[in-house]
Structures are given as C-alpha cells and as structure tokens.
Write a protein that holds these residues in place. Sequence first.
Motif, PDB file in Angstrom:
ATOM      1  N   CYS A  60       0.622  21.634  50.422  1.00 30.55           N
ATOM      2  CA  CYS A  60      -0.175  21.837  51.633  1.00 30.55           C
ATOM      3  C   CYS A  60      -1.293  22.830  51.373  1.00 30.55           C
ATOM      4  O   CYS A  60      -1.198  23.670  50.472  1.00 30.55           O
ATOM      5  CB  CYS A  60       0.706  22.377  52.766  1.00 30.55           C
ATOM      6  N   SER A  61      -2.315  22.770  52.183  1.00 32.01           N
ATOM      7  CA  SER A  61      -3.408  23.734  52.116  1.00 32.01           C
ATOM      8  C   SER A  61      -2.899  25.100  52.548  1.00 32.01           C
ATOM      9  O   SER A  61      -2.187  25.220  53.554  1.00 32.01           O
ATOM     10  CB  SER A  61      -4.550  23.295  53.038  1.00 32.01           C
ATOM     11  N   ASN A  62      -3.284  26.129  51.821  1.00 28.71           N
ATOM     12  CA  ASN A  62      -2.901  27.499  52.179  1.00 28.71           C
ATOM     13  C   ASN A  62      -3.595  27.981  53.444  1.00 28.71           C
ATOM     14  O   ASN A  62      -3.118  28.903  54.095  1.00 28.71           O
ATOM     15  CB  ASN A  62      -3.230  28.457  51.035  1.00 28.71           C
ATOM     16  N   THR A  63      -4.731  27.378  53.770  1.00 30.03           N
ATOM     17  CA  THR A  63      -5.493  27.856  54.926  1.00 30.03           C
ATOM     18  C   THR A  63      -5.258  27.034  56.181  1.00 30.03           C
ATOM     19  O   THR A  63      -5.224  27.581  57.275  1.00 30.03           O
ATOM     20  CB  THR A  63      -7.002  27.889  54.621  1.00 30.03           C
ATOM     21  N   THR A  64      -5.076  25.723  56.036  1.00 32.03           N
ATOM     22  CA  THR A  64      -4.941  24.881  57.232  1.00 32.03           C
ATOM     23  C   THR A  64      -3.528  24.383  57.479  1.00 32.03           C
ATOM     24  O   THR A  64      -3.189  24.005  58.589  1.00 32.03           O
ATOM     25  CB  THR A  64      -5.868  23.653  57.144  1.00 32.03           C
ATOM     26  N   LEU A  68      -1.897  17.974  51.464  1.00 31.90           N
ATOM     27  CA  LEU A  68      -2.970  17.552  50.563  1.00 31.90           C
ATOM     28  C   LEU A  68      -2.473  16.604  49.472  1.00 31.90           C
ATOM     29  O   LEU A  68      -3.192  15.706  49.054  1.00 31.90           O
ATOM     30  CB  LEU A  68      -3.614  18.766  49.891  1.00 31.90           C
ATOM     31  N   HIS A 100      -5.477  14.356  55.575  1.00 34.10           N
ATOM     32  CA  HIS A 100      -6.082  15.201  54.543  1.00 34.10           C
ATOM     33  C   HIS A 100      -5.504  14.930  53.157  1.00 34.10           C
ATOM     34  O   HIS A 100      -5.797  15.643  52.208  1.00 34.10           O
ATOM     35  CB  HIS A 100      -5.922  16.675  54.912  1.00 34.10           C
TER      36      HIS A 100
END
Length: 127
Positions: A60-64, A68, A100
């Motif tokens: 997964c994205s660290n920010t959202t 991914l 995403h």
Amino acid sequence: MALPIFFVILVIGIQAFAARGCVETERNALLAVKAGLTDPSNRLSSWEGQDCYKWRGVVCSNTTGHVLKLNLRNSYNDVNKRPSSALSGKINPSLLLLNHLKCLDLSLNNFNGIRIPAYFGSLKNLR
C-alpha cells in the motif's frame, strides 16, 4: 506563516489516515478476491484485520493507504513439484475496486487454463 502550518497539519492527517490501515473499500475488495480463491497452503492467512498493508503480498501507499501492488505469485517455480502451494479458483471482479493498483502478479498458480478475464483490461493503472 499560516500556509506552512496548514501543510504540516495536512501531511500529519494523511499519515494518520494511512497508519490506520488501508482504504476500507479496497480491503473489502481484497477479502472478496481471497474468498474466491482456493488456498491449500494457507498463503493468505495474514489477510485478516484492518491493516491490509501488513498482509502478505499486499503493498500500500505510505501516504494514501491505497493498494498499489498485489503479489500472489506462487513461490514454487515448478507447480507440478508442489501443486498444493498454488492458488486456484476464480479471480473476483472486485479487483476493479483497486483503482490505484499498479502491479498484479498471479504467476505460477493454477487457474486451470482459464482465459484472462476481460475486465482485467479495465485495470488502467497496471504497468
């Protein structure tokens, strides 16, 4: 001076969101994918709870917090030597909810020669 503070708060808020776990709709989509698969070696046993970024094969994205990458590749290169490790079953169309998703690896599993589902063409972000 207020503008930099706003950005700091925004970044902290995004990181707090990502730290809570992945996006709920995407987590539910992954669980639907898991439900359609036969997993004789229990490779997807980590797929429980809220934090799908901790699940084996999920990145997964660290920010959202968005999913991914999904790596469900069988670790055994010769499925005939270790057929009990291969995933099989049906790939649930809920995969389309992973908007995403950039990478999907289903290689070296045993989907009994079924055709690649037409809806895979709708996964626009795959590279």
